[in-house]
Each structure stands twice: as C-alpha cells, then as structure tokens.
Design a protein around this motif. Structure first.
Motif, PDB file in Angstrom:
ATOM      1  N   VAL A   1      33.774  48.127   0.113  1.00  0.00           N
ATOM      2  CA  VAL A   1      34.655  47.364   0.989  1.00  0.00           C
ATOM      3  C   VAL A   1      34.991  48.139   2.268  1.00  0.00           C
ATOM      4  O   VAL A   1      34.798  47.637   3.375  1.00  0.00           O
ATOM      5  N   MET A   2      35.492  49.344   2.115  1.00  0.00           N
ATOM      6  CA  MET A   2      35.926  50.092   3.298  1.00  0.00           C
ATOM      7  C   MET A   2      34.757  50.538   4.183  1.00  0.00           C
ATOM      8  O   MET A   2      34.856  50.459   5.422  1.00  0.00           O
ATOM      9  N   PRO A   3      33.631  50.986   3.619  1.00  0.00           N
ATOM     10  CA  PRO A   3      32.490  51.289   4.491  1.00  0.00           C
ATOM     11  C   PRO A   3      31.996  50.049   5.255  1.00  0.00           C
ATOM     12  O   PRO A   3      31.621  50.158   6.431  1.00  0.00           O
ATOM     13  N   ALA A   4      32.013  48.887   4.618  1.00  0.00           N
ATOM     14  CA  ALA A   4      31.602  47.668   5.319  1.00  0.00           C
ATOM     15  C   ALA A   4      32.593  47.325   6.420  1.00  0.00           C
ATOM     16  O   ALA A   4      32.196  46.995   7.551  1.00  0.00           O
ATOM     17  N   LEU A   5      33.880  47.426   6.106  1.00  0.00           N
ATOM     18  CA  LEU A   5      34.892  47.121   7.126  1.00  0.00           C
ATOM     19  C   LEU A   5      34.858  48.110   8.284  1.00  0.00           C
ATOM     20  O   LEU A   5      35.198  47.753   9.411  1.00  0.00           O
ATOM     21  N   SER A   6      34.458  49.344   8.011  1.00  0.00           N
ATOM     22  CA  SER A   6      34.421  50.342   9.089  1.00  0.00           C
ATOM     23  C   SER A   6      33.455  49.944  10.205  1.00  0.00           C
ATOM     24  O   SER A   6      33.575  50.427  11.325  1.00  0.00           O
TER      25      SER A   6
ATOM     26  N   LEU B   1      50.476  47.890   8.221  1.00  0.00           N
ATOM     27  CA  LEU B   1      49.379  47.135   8.822  1.00  0.00           C
ATOM     28  C   LEU B   1      49.741  45.664   8.985  1.00  0.00           C
ATOM     29  O   LEU B   1      49.215  44.984   9.864  1.00  0.00           O
ATOM     30  N   ALA B   2      50.653  45.163   8.184  1.00  0.00           N
ATOM     31  CA  ALA B   2      51.077  43.762   8.258  1.00  0.00           C
ATOM     32  C   ALA B   2      51.984  43.487   9.454  1.00  0.00           C
ATOM     33  O   ALA B   2      52.180  42.333   9.829  1.00  0.00           O
ATOM     34  N   GLU B   3      52.535  44.532  10.049  1.00  0.00           N
ATOM     35  CA  GLU B   3      53.426  44.356  11.193  1.00  0.00           C
ATOM     36  C   GLU B   3      52.630  43.943  12.433  1.00  0.00           C
ATOM     37  O   GLU B   3      51.463  44.293  12.576  1.00  0.00           O
TER      38      GLU B   3
ATOM     39  N   VAL C   1      38.953  42.316  13.528  1.00  0.00           N
ATOM     40  CA  VAL C   1      38.402  41.879  12.240  1.00  0.00           C
ATOM     41  C   VAL C   1      38.888  42.811  11.130  1.00  0.00           C
ATOM     42  O   VAL C   1      39.307  42.352  10.056  1.00  0.00           O
ATOM     43  N   TYR C   2      38.841  44.098  11.378  1.00  0.00           N
ATOM     44  CA  TYR C   2      39.279  45.076  10.379  1.00  0.00           C
ATOM     45  C   TYR C   2      40.717  44.796   9.940  1.00  0.00           C
ATOM     46  O   TYR C   2      41.008  44.707   8.745  1.00  0.00           O
ATOM     47  N   VAL C   3      41.605  44.666  10.896  1.00  0.00           N
ATOM     48  CA  VAL C   3      43.022  44.441  10.593  1.00  0.00           C
ATOM     49  C   VAL C   3      43.218  43.098   9.897  1.00  0.00           C
ATOM     50  O   VAL C   3      43.944  43.005   8.895  1.00  0.00           O
ATOM     51  N   ASP C   4      42.563  42.055  10.398  1.00  0.00           N
ATOM     52  CA  ASP C   4      42.717  40.729   9.779  1.00  0.00           C
ATOM     53  C   ASP C   4      42.225  40.718   8.334  1.00  0.00           C
ATOM     54  O   ASP C   4      42.888  40.171   7.448  1.00  0.00           O
ATOM     55  N   VAL C   5      41.078  41.317   8.077  1.00  0.00           N
ATOM     56  CA  VAL C   5      40.531  41.325   6.715  1.00  0.00           C
ATOM     57  C   VAL C   5      41.412  42.150   5.792  1.00  0.00           C
ATOM     58  O   VAL C   5      41.725  41.723   4.668  1.00  0.00           O
TER      59      VAL C   5
END
Length: 152
Positions: A30-35, A110-112, A41-45
């Motif tokens: 998950v995190m390597p793909a999001l990187s 991160l939700a802020e 996109v990173y923050v939204d996902v």
C-alpha cells in the motif's frame, strides 16, 4: 493445557497474525504504491483508508489481539512455554502502543485541512517507519505466541 486455554492462545495467535498481515500489506504494497502518487492523491487515499479501517471487522481484531494475548499470558503463568507467550503479548502490546501513540495521531493530523504537500511531508516518513516497526512487532508476537502453544 486445557482446551479453553489452548483456544485463547490460538485465538490470540490468529488475531495477532491478522494484524501482522495488515501492517505487512501496508509496508510492502500500500505505502510503496501510494508513494508514487502526487500529494493530493496520497492525502485523499490515506484519509479514505483511515476512515474505512475504523470498522466492525478491523477494530475488534486490533483490540481483541491485545486482550486475548493478555489473557493467554495470565493463563500461561504456571506452564512450560510461558516466556514465549509473555514475550508475544509484550510485543503485541508494544505494537498497540505505537499504533495508538504514533500512527493514529498522524492519521488524525492528516485529516485536518491543509496543503497536501505539507500534510504529506509531516506524515509519510514517520508513519511508514513506525508501520514497519509495528509490522515487525506483530510478526514477532505471532511467532512467540505460536511457539508458546507448541511448548505447552
């Protein structure tokens, strides 16, 4: 070991294994793909993941692994293999504390509202590092609980 005690230890091992697998999947996929994603996109996902993971499947296993490992530790106090069970419970407890004290507050931050690049910069490296630590701790916990089951 009685059937009830073995059942508690097996349930603790399975729940801990599920948590190890969850954190491992984040660490290696998950995190390597999001990187590879842009900041928005990173923050939204990650916001979506943090929202949907608080569900009636994940939370009982996350908390249940802690309670079951603690219960199994108490039950193992007078039997061979107790050290394995105690180490396993302690390792899971450490992962639980890391999640509660580090990863969850990072998720909350991160939700802020804010600039996605800034939010990501304050989140990603620390979250990924501590996720790896909790994945390793849960894996150690699962192995120790399994060893404790074999020893008794």
């Amino acid at each position: 070991m009685t059937t009830t005690k073995r059942g508690v230890l097996v349930a603790a091992t399975v729940a801990t294994g599920l948590m190890a697998g969850t954190f491992y999947a984040f660490a290696c996929a998950v995190m390597p793909a999001l990187s590879r994603s842009d900041d928005r996109v990173y923050v939204d996902v990650m916001r979506d993941v943090n929202d949907v993971i608080q569900n009636p499947v994940f939370l009982p296993v996350f908390v249940g692994a802690l309670l079951l490992a603690g219960w199994a530790s108490w039950q193992a106090r007078h039997r061979p293999g107790r050290w394995w069970v105690w180490i396993g419970a302690a390792a899971y407890a450490a992962a639980f504390v890391i999640t509660s004290a580090i990863n969850v507050p990072l998720n909350d931050a991160l939700a802020e509202p804010g600039d996605p690049a800034s939010l990501r910069a304050h989140f990603e490296d620390t979250w990924v590092l501590w996720n790896g630590v909790r994945a390793a701790l849960c894996t150690i916990a699962m192995g120790c609980l399994a060893a404790g089951s074999r020893a008794g």
